[in-house]
Design a protein around this motif. Structure first.
Motif, PDB file in Angstrom:
ATOM      1  N   ASN A  82     -14.014 -32.452 -28.400  1.00 34.63           N
ATOM      2  CA  ASN A  82     -13.982 -32.888 -27.004  1.00 34.63           C
ATOM      3  C   ASN A  82     -15.295 -32.810 -26.246  1.00 34.63           C
ATOM      4  N   TRP A  86     -16.065 -34.905 -22.894  1.00 40.23           N
ATOM      5  CA  TRP A  86     -16.128 -34.223 -21.607  1.00 40.23           C
ATOM      6  C   TRP A  86     -17.438 -34.530 -20.884  1.00 40.23           C
ATOM      7  N   PHE A  91     -17.252 -33.374 -17.299  1.00 38.52           N
ATOM      8  CA  PHE A  91     -16.561 -32.123 -17.620  1.00 38.52           C
ATOM      9  C   PHE A  91     -15.293 -31.945 -16.786  1.00 38.52           C
ATOM     10  N   ASN A  93     -10.922 -32.885 -16.833  1.00 39.84           N
ATOM     11  CA  ASN A  93      -9.805 -33.175 -17.725  1.00 39.84           C
ATOM     12  C   ASN A  93      -9.211 -34.554 -17.418  1.00 39.84           C
ATOM     13  N   LEU A  99     -12.825 -28.853 -15.758  1.00 40.24           N
ATOM     14  CA  LEU A  99     -12.378 -28.020 -16.875  1.00 40.24           C
ATOM     15  C   LEU A  99     -12.555 -26.553 -16.529  1.00 40.24           C
ATOM     16  N   ALA A 102     -16.159 -25.206 -16.897  1.00 37.21           N
ATOM     17  CA  ALA A 102     -16.911 -26.466 -16.908  1.00 37.21           C
ATOM     18  C   ALA A 102     -18.414 -26.233 -16.916  1.00 37.21           C
ATOM     19  N   TRP A 105     -19.499 -25.252 -20.450  1.00 39.49           N
ATOM     20  CA  TRP A 105     -19.442 -26.415 -21.346  1.00 39.49           C
ATOM     21  C   TRP A 105     -20.607 -27.362 -21.059  1.00 39.49           C
TER      22      TRP A 105
END
Length: 143
Positions: A82, A86, A91, A93, A99, A102, A105
Motif C-alpha cells: 500500500n 498511499w 496518505f 484511506n 491514515l 500518516a 508513512w
C-alpha cells in the motif's frame, strides 16, 4: 543490506516502549559490518516499528537494496502492498481520512523515494531477534 527491527513488546496499546535495530551489510572490501541503534517512544506497536525503521534508514547515505526484517507483519505488508498507493492519495484511506501514523508513512515514503532505495520484506523471527531483545532489557536495567 539488511535491516532487522525489534520492539520490547508486541502489545498494540500505545505506551512507552523500547525499540532497536541492526543494519547488516558488506563493506566495499567484502568484510561484514553491522550498526545498531536503540530508542524509546510512546507509541503503538506499529508506530514503534515505523519509528525504528526510520531511525535505521536515516543512517543510509546511498541508494540501497534493503531487506527489512520484522515480526510486525502488518507494517511490512502495508509497506509492500500500500505505501506507493498511499503516496498517491496523500496518505489517506479510501474514505479520504488521514491514515493512522500518516506522518510516519509519509516520512518513510520520502526517504525511499528521495534516496532511491528498493525494499524487500521478510516477516517473522529473525537472526537478531534474541540479541535485540536482550540488549533492550540490558539497557533498561542500566538506566
Amino acid at each position: 543490506m539488511n535491516i532487522y527491527l525489534a520492539q520490547d513488546t508486541a502489545s498494540t496499546s500505545k505506551y512507552k516502549r523500547s525499540h532497536g535495530f541492526v543494519i547488516a551489510y558488506k563493506k566495499k572490501n567484502g568484510e561484514d559490518e553491522t550498526r545498531q541503534g536503540f530508542g524509546e517512544t510512546e507509541e503503538t506497536y506499529h508506530g514503534a516499528t515505523l519509528i525504528c525503521l526510520l531511525d535505521a534508514m536515516e543512517l543510509l547515505t546511498q541508494p540501497c537494496e534493503i531487506t527489512v526484517h520484522s515480526e510486525d507483519r502488518f507494517v511490512l505488508n502495508m509497506m509492500k502492498n500500500n505505501l506507493e498507493k498511499w503516496a498517491e492519495t496523500d496518505f489517506r484511506n479510501a474514505k479520504g481520512d488521514p491514515l493512522k501514523h500518516a506522518e510516519l508513512w509519509e516520512e518513510l515514503w520520502k526517504i525511499i523515494a528521495e534516496k532511491g532505495h528498493e525494499l524487500e520484506i521478510e516477516s517473522g523471527h529473525h537472526a537478531y531477534s534474541e540479541w535485540l531483545e536482550s540488549e533492550m532489557k540490558r539497557r533498561e536495567k542500566n538506566v
